[in-house]
Design an enzyme around this catalytic site. Structure first.
Site, PDB file in Angstrom:
ATOM      1  N   ARG A  50      59.677  26.560  96.051  1.00 26.47           N
ATOM      2  CA  ARG A  50      59.170  26.426  94.686  1.00 26.47           C
ATOM      3  C   ARG A  50      58.085  27.436  94.360  1.00 26.47           C
ATOM      4  O   ARG A  50      57.996  27.926  93.230  1.00 26.47           O
ATOM      5  CB  ARG A  50      58.665  24.995  94.458  1.00 26.47           C
ATOM      6  CG  ARG A  50      59.786  23.971  94.546  1.00 26.47           C
ATOM      7  CD  ARG A  50      59.323  22.589  94.154  1.00 26.47           C
ATOM      8  NE  ARG A  50      60.403  21.624  94.225  1.00 26.47           N
ATOM      9  CZ  ARG A  50      60.307  20.349  93.850  1.00 26.47           C
ATOM     10  NH1 ARG A  50      59.161  19.890  93.388  1.00 26.47           N
ATOM     11  NH2 ARG A  50      61.329  19.538  93.951  1.00 26.47           N
ATOM     12  N   ASP A 162      51.169  13.027  81.010  1.00 25.40           N
ATOM     13  CA  ASP A 162      51.707  13.565  82.258  1.00 25.40           C
ATOM     14  C   ASP A 162      50.836  14.749  82.654  1.00 25.40           C
ATOM     15  O   ASP A 162      50.157  15.346  81.806  1.00 25.40           O
ATOM     16  CB  ASP A 162      53.168  13.997  82.100  1.00 25.40           C
ATOM     17  CG  ASP A 162      53.900  14.061  83.439  1.00 25.40           C
ATOM     18  OD1 ASP A 162      54.623  13.100  83.768  1.00 25.40           O
ATOM     19  OD2 ASP A 162      53.740  15.065  84.163  1.00 25.40           O
TER      20      ASP A 162
END
Length: 292
Positions: A50, A162
């Site tokens: 990632r 979030d």
């Protein structure tokens, strides 16, 4: 860092670096301290994959260089958001764990309404904590809109937060592939979803009236001050705390209780539990707790 290969993109040379044990330990400690997310050794390969995209975007040749940048004042300001976006997992669905929404409408809300009236002046406050791409708060908005339509004067507000700016952008757009709406009942689809016109890429969008009912914002659970505009009656925080260790989970639940009104409800994910934690929360149903 060891160099595995060289890849070319737009005429620029980018090195594909190996994440050393030292760099991984630095990164995993930084992630835990700043985000509360556990990063055991088994996550090394995942983190490498990632973050390699970030190395290429920043034109860095090693993870050591990336660490130097990330830990600098400039990196703290500029790269932190990107780090969060690449390491967080965001899985959600419309009407996920449907028993929760049944309990909300059939038990929790009627219980709350025995002692208080929710009106335009004092609306029911709901917090979707860890809202991901928006399916959860929009499901809540559909369910509560039905109650609003059937109860004169009833009013609700939904706050959805979030840590990832990427998923918040998706949530605010409120456009979803047609394949994701299977759990939505036909009546709700007709009332709350707009069909796109592209037959090759079928999509739906939440109707404007429902989008207006959800207020989105970025929040890191590791922040000392959550900065919420008000206390709430209902918290949905499902399949989020599984990424934290027990100590962090307990601290977070204590923080949640500071913003949960007396008698309010907390909904957790199907594999999450507060067993053994010292909080003012009492379990009233599987994965559902009440502040008594």
């Amino acid at each position: 860092a060891q160099i595995r290969s060289i890849k070319r993109s737009n005429g620029k040379v980018f090195m594909d670096a190996t994440l050393t044990k030292r760099d991984f330990q630095q990164l995993s400690s930084f992630i835990y301290d700043n985000l509360g997310i556990k990063m055991p050794d088994s996550k090394s390969t995942m983190l490498t994959g990632r973050l390699t995209k970030r190395l290429r975007a920043l034109e860095l040749s090693s993870f050591s260089e990336y660490c130097d940048f990330l830990f600098s004042p400039e990196g703290q300001e500029e790269e932190m958001v990107h780090l969060v976006n690449v390491i967080t997992t965001n899985k959600t669905d419309f009407f996920r764990e449907p028993s929760h929404f049944s309990y909300l409408t059939q038990t929790a809300l009627p219980t709350l309404q025995k002692t208080r009236t929710y009106s335009y002046q004092n609306s029911l406050k709901v917090w979707s904590a860890g809202c991901s791409t928006g399916e959860e708060p929009y499901t809540l908005a559909m369910v509560l809109s039905e109650i609003e339509a059937s109860q004169a004067g009833f009013r609700f507000d939904i706050l959805a937060t979030d840590i990832s700016t990427r998923v918040l952008e998706i949530a605010r757009r409120a456009i979803y592939p047609m394949g994701l709406i299977q759990p939505v009942a036909p009546l709700f689809r007709k009332k709350y979803l707009l069909k796109g016109k592209n037959a090759k890429n079928p999509q739906v969008r939440i109707v404007p009236e429902l989008r207006k009912r959800v207020r989105f914002g970025r929040l890191n659970f590791m922040d000392e001050n959550f900065g919420l505009p008000y206390t709430v009656d209902i918290i949905f925080c499902r399949n989020v705390i599984i990424y934290f260790d027990k100590q962090t989970q307990e601290k977070l639940m204590i923080k949640f209780c500071q913003f949960l009104n007396q008698g309010g409800y907390l909904f957790l994910g199907h594999s999450e539990s507060l067993h053994g934690y010292d909080t003012p929360l009492s379990q009233v149903a599987p994965t559902i707790y009440r502040k008594l």
